[in-house]
Scaffold this motif. Structure first.
Motif, PDB file in Angstrom:
ATOM      1  N   UNK A 162       0.842  -1.202   0.000  1.00 12.97           N
ATOM      2  CA  UNK A 162       0.000   0.000   0.000  1.00 12.97           C
ATOM      3  C   UNK A 162       0.876   1.250   0.000  1.00 12.97           C
ATOM      4  N   UNK A 163       1.938   1.230   0.816  1.00 12.92           N
ATOM      5  CA  UNK A 163       2.843   2.390   0.885  1.00 12.92           C
ATOM      6  C   UNK A 163       3.522   2.628  -0.466  1.00 12.92           C
ATOM      7  N   UNK A 164       4.000   1.555  -1.080  1.00 12.26           N
ATOM      8  CA  UNK A 164       4.696   1.703  -2.364  1.00 12.26           C
ATOM      9  C   UNK A 164       3.727   2.180  -3.442  1.00 12.26           C
ATOM     10  N   UNK A 165       2.518   1.644  -3.436  1.00  6.65           N
ATOM     11  CA  UNK A 165       1.517   2.092  -4.423  1.00  6.65           C
ATOM     12  C   UNK A 165       1.146   3.557  -4.191  1.00  6.65           C
ATOM     13  N   UNK A 166       1.093   3.959  -2.918  1.00  5.82           N
ATOM     14  CA  UNK A 166       0.797   5.357  -2.612  1.00  5.82           C
ATOM     15  C   UNK A 166       1.907   6.261  -3.142  1.00  5.82           C
ATOM     16  N   UNK A 167       3.149   5.824  -2.940  1.00  7.85           N
ATOM     17  CA  UNK A 167       4.291   6.585  -3.475  1.00  7.85           C
ATOM     18  C   UNK A 167       4.220   6.650  -4.994  1.00  7.85           C
ATOM     19  N   UNK A 168       3.853   5.540  -5.607  1.00  7.02           N
ATOM     20  CA  UNK A 168       3.736   5.509  -7.072  1.00  7.02           C
ATOM     21  C   UNK A 168       2.661   6.472  -7.555  1.00  7.02           C
ATOM     22  N   UNK A 169       1.565   6.555  -6.811  1.00  4.30           N
ATOM     23  CA  UNK A 169       0.483   7.466  -7.193  1.00  4.30           C
ATOM     24  C   UNK A 169       0.957   8.910  -7.143  1.00  4.30           C
ATOM     25  N   UNK A 170       1.741   9.221  -6.107  1.00  2.99           N
ATOM     26  CA  UNK A 170       2.263  10.595  -6.010  1.00  2.99           C
ATOM     27  C   UNK A 170       3.227  10.898  -7.154  1.00  2.99           C
TER      28      UNK A 170
END
Length: 224
Positions: free
Chosen positions: A41-49
Motif C-alpha cells: 500500500x505504501x509503495x503504491x501510494x508513493x507511485x500514485x504521487x
C-alpha cells in the motif's frame, strides 16, 4: 515489532527458511502477509504521487514548448515589422524558455526512472506476497489434513471403545440370561418355612399311623 525492517528485507527474505524456524508458522505467515500488504500500500501510494508529479511535469513541458513557439512567432513578427530590437529580445526569451524546457525534460526523465523503480518494486513485492499467500494456503491445507486425520483417529478410537462396550454389555446380558435360567430351574424347589412345618406334621402323622398299625398287628397275633 514487524518481521521486516525495510522493503529490501521483504525482497531478499527466504520465506521458507523463516517459516521453518518459526514456532508457529501459521501465525508467522499471517504476519508476513499483513506486513507485505501494508508495504505494498505504501509503495503504491508513493507511485500514485510520482504519477501525479509526472502528469504535472508533462503539462509544464507542454506549456514551455508552447512558450518557445510563441517567442519564435513574436521574433518573426518583429522582424517583419523592421524591429530587430524586439526580435532580438524575443529570441533571448525563447532561449531562456528552451533552457528551462531542457531542465524540465531532465526532471521528467528522473520521475520516469523513479516510476520504473517503483513498478519493479511493486512487481517484486507482489510476487513475494503471492508466494506468502501460497504458503499460507499450503499451511492451511496441511492443517486441515492433520485435523481430518486426527478426527478420523478419534472416530476410529471412539468406534473401538463403543465396540468394546457393546461386547461387554452383550457378555453381561449373556451372564444375566444364564443366571436367570438357573434361577428358573430352581423355582418350586426352594423350601419355605411353611413347607418345613408341613413336612414335620406329615411325618408325625406317618409315625402315628405306623405305631397304630404295629399295635393292631400285635393285638391280632395275641388273639390267635
Amino acid at each position: 515489532m514487524g518481521i521486516f525492517s525495510r522493503f529490501s528485507d521483504i525482497i531478499n527474505s527466504n520465506l521458507t527458511a523463516l517459516l521453518d524456524r518459526a514456532e508457529d508458522p501459521a501465525k508467522m505467515v499471517r504476519m508476513m502477509i499483513q506486513e507485505m500488504e501494508e508495504t505494498l500500500v505504501e509503495v503504491r501510494t508513493s507511485s500514485a504521487r510520482v504519477l501525479a508529479d509526472r502528469k504535472e511535469q508533462e503539462r509544464r513541458l507542454q506549456r514551455l514548448q508552447s512558450d518557445v513557439l510563441d517567442w519564435e512567432h513574436k521574433a518573426r513578427l518583429a522582424l517583419s515589422k523592421g524591429r530587430d530590437d524586439l526580435a532580438r529580445a524575443a529570441l533571448a526569451e525563447k532561449q531562456a524558455v528552451e533552457e528551462t524546457l531542457q531542465l524540465a525534460g531532465r526532471e521528467l526523465k528522473v520521475i520516469e526512472d523513479q516510476l520504473c523503480v517503483l513498478n519493479e518494486e511493486i512487481s517484486q513485492l507482489q510476487q513475494k506476497l503471492d508466494d506468502a499467500k501460497a504458503k499460507q494456503q499450503s499451511l492451511l491445507a496441511r492443517e486441515q489434513t492433520s485435523r481430518s486425520r486426527m478426527d478420523i483417529r478419534r472416530s476410529s478410537n471412539r468406534e473401538k471403545l463403543e465396540e468394546a462396550f457393546r461386547k461387554f454389555e452383550a457378555y453381561e446380558r449373556k451372564m444375566d440370561n444364564m443366571e436367570a435360567e438357573v434361577e428358573a430351574q430352581d423355582l418350586g424347589r426352594t423350601r419355605t418355612l411353611h413347607d418345613e412345618f408341613t413336612e414335620l406334621t406329615r411325618n408325625d402323622k406317618v409315625e402315628s399311623e405306623l405305631e397304630a398299625l404295629k399295635a393292631s398287628m400285635t393285638n391280632q397275633r395275641s388273639e390267635h
